[in-house]
Design a protein around this motif. Structure first.
Motif, PDB file in Angstrom:
ATOM      1  N   THR A  12       0.824  -1.209   0.000  1.00 30.95           N
ATOM      2  CA  THR A  12       0.000   0.000   0.000  1.00 30.95           C
ATOM      3  C   THR A  12       0.857   1.258   0.000  1.00 30.95           C
ATOM      4  O   THR A  12       0.588   2.212  -0.742  1.00 30.95           O
ATOM      5  CB  THR A  12      -0.952  -0.001   1.215  1.00 30.95           C
ATOM      6  N   ALA A  13       1.908   1.274   0.817  1.00 31.84           N
ATOM      7  CA  ALA A  13       2.793   2.447   0.877  1.00 31.84           C
ATOM      8  C   ALA A  13       3.468   2.695  -0.469  1.00 31.84           C
ATOM      9  O   ALA A  13       3.594   3.843  -0.915  1.00 31.84           O
ATOM     10  CB  ALA A  13       3.838   2.265   1.976  1.00 31.84           C
ATOM     11  N   LEU A  18       3.957   5.703  -5.508  1.00 36.59           N
ATOM     12  CA  LEU A  18       4.084   5.669  -6.965  1.00 36.59           C
ATOM     13  C   LEU A  18       2.824   6.115  -7.699  1.00 36.59           C
ATOM     14  O   LEU A  18       2.872   6.434  -8.875  1.00 36.59           O
ATOM     15  CB  LEU A  18       4.450   4.245  -7.421  1.00 36.59           C
ATOM     16  N   ASP A  19       1.689   6.064  -7.010  1.00 35.09           N
ATOM     17  CA  ASP A  19       0.395   6.367  -7.609  1.00 35.09           C
ATOM     18  C   ASP A  19       0.102   5.419  -8.776  1.00 35.09           C
ATOM     19  O   ASP A  19      -0.386   5.836  -9.831  1.00 35.09           O
ATOM     20  CB  ASP A  19       0.310   7.832  -8.047  1.00 35.09           C
ATOM     21  N   GLU A  20       0.441   4.152  -8.581  1.00 35.72           N
ATOM     22  CA  GLU A  20       0.151   3.113  -9.565  1.00 35.72           C
ATOM     23  C   GLU A  20       0.214   1.758  -8.869  1.00 35.72           C
ATOM     24  O   GLU A  20       0.784   1.638  -7.787  1.00 35.72           O
ATOM     25  CB  GLU A  20       1.106   3.160 -10.742  1.00 35.72           C
ATOM     26  N   PRO A  21      -0.361   0.721  -9.493  1.00 32.48           N
ATOM     27  CA  PRO A  21      -0.356  -0.609  -8.874  1.00 32.48           C
ATOM     28  C   PRO A  21       1.051  -1.177  -8.716  1.00 32.48           C
ATOM     29  O   PRO A  21       1.939  -0.912  -9.521  1.00 32.48           O
ATOM     30  CB  PRO A  21      -1.160  -1.470  -9.852  1.00 32.48           C
ATOM     31  N   ILE A  31       7.168 -12.509   0.647  1.00 34.31           N
ATOM     32  CA  ILE A  31       6.475 -11.772  -0.406  1.00 34.31           C
ATOM     33  C   ILE A  31       7.449 -10.792  -1.044  1.00 34.31           C
ATOM     34  O   ILE A  31       8.192 -10.098  -0.342  1.00 34.31           O
ATOM     35  CB  ILE A  31       5.264 -10.991   0.161  1.00 34.31           C
ATOM     36  N   ARG A  32       7.416 -10.716  -2.362  1.00 34.21           N
ATOM     37  CA  ARG A  32       8.229  -9.754  -3.114  1.00 34.21           C
ATOM     38  C   ARG A  32       7.276  -8.861  -3.886  1.00 34.21           C
ATOM     39  O   ARG A  32       6.382  -9.345  -4.576  1.00 34.21           O
ATOM     40  CB  ARG A  32       9.162 -10.471  -4.072  1.00 34.21           C
ATOM     41  N   VAL A  33       7.429  -7.557  -3.748  1.00 33.76           N
ATOM     42  CA  VAL A  33       6.639  -6.597  -4.509  1.00 33.76           C
ATOM     43  C   VAL A  33       7.567  -5.873  -5.475  1.00 33.76           C
ATOM     44  O   VAL A  33       8.748  -5.676  -5.185  1.00 33.76           O
ATOM     45  CB  VAL A  33       5.896  -5.589  -3.588  1.00 33.76           C
ATOM     46  N   LEU A  48       8.958   7.089  -1.670  1.00 32.90           N
ATOM     47  CA  LEU A  48       9.240   5.743  -2.155  1.00 32.90           C
ATOM     48  C   LEU A  48      10.345   5.094  -1.325  1.00 32.90           C
ATOM     49  O   LEU A  48      10.228   3.948  -0.892  1.00 32.90           O
ATOM     50  CB  LEU A  48       9.633   5.800  -3.630  1.00 32.90           C
ATOM     51  N   LEU A  49      11.420   5.818  -1.058  1.00 32.08           N
ATOM     52  CA  LEU A  49      12.518   5.273  -0.249  1.00 32.08           C
ATOM     53  C   LEU A  49      12.087   4.999   1.180  1.00 32.08           C
ATOM     54  O   LEU A  49      12.519   4.008   1.788  1.00 32.08           O
ATOM     55  CB  LEU A  49      13.718   6.213  -0.285  1.00 32.08           C
ATOM     56  N   THR A  50      11.234   5.835   1.736  1.00 32.20           N
ATOM     57  CA  THR A  50      10.708   5.580   3.080  1.00 32.20           C
ATOM     58  C   THR A  50       9.970   4.248   3.107  1.00 32.20           C
ATOM     59  O   THR A  50      10.164   3.436   4.020  1.00 32.20           O
ATOM     60  CB  THR A  50       9.776   6.721   3.522  1.00 32.20           C
ATOM     61  N   ALA A  51       9.140   3.994   2.108  1.00 32.21           N
ATOM     62  CA  ALA A  51       8.404   2.726   2.037  1.00 32.21           C
ATOM     63  C   ALA A  51       9.361   1.552   1.838  1.00 32.21           C
ATOM     64  O   ALA A  51       9.240   0.521   2.511  1.00 32.21           O
ATOM     65  CB  ALA A  51       7.380   2.779   0.910  1.00 32.21           C
ATOM     66  N   LEU A  52      10.323   1.687   0.936  1.00 32.18           N
ATOM     67  CA  LEU A  52      11.266   0.598   0.663  1.00 32.18           C
ATOM     68  C   LEU A  52      12.072   0.222   1.899  1.00 32.18           C
ATOM     69  O   LEU A  52      12.342  -0.960   2.137  1.00 32.18           O
ATOM     70  CB  LEU A  52      12.212   0.989  -0.473  1.00 32.18           C
TER      71      LEU A  52
END
Length: 78
Positions: A12-13, A18-21, A31-33, A48-52
């Motif tokens: 979700t983050a 990214l504002d995309e799936p 799990i790998r996203v 994005l880096l915060t989520a990663l």
């Protein structure tokens, strides 16, 4: 295999950043996203880096000429 709350939160983050799936795959240990990476100058990189960084492992690669980001969350079974 249902994904954990932690993996769902990461997905979700990343989708919000990214504002995309973002695609999720089951691996032998979790799990790998993954998703296409934005351009280097894109203003989405800080979120994005915060989520990663919440993942157990993360990185980037180039699949068929398309830069991608990926992250993995370890899933511990009962």
């Amino acid at each position: 295999m249902p994904i954990s709350l932690r993996a769902a939160a990461l997905r979700t983050a990343l989708e919000r950043a990214l504002d995309e799936p973002v695609h999720a795959l089951t691996t032998s240990g979790g799990i790998r996203v993954h998703a296409p990476a934005p351009p280097a100058s894109d203003d989405r990189w800080p979120s994005l880096l915060t989520a990663l960084r919440s993942a157990d492992r993360w990185g980037s690669g180039d699949t068929a000429g398309t830069p991608e980001i990926w992250a993995e969350v370890d899933e511990v079974g009962p």
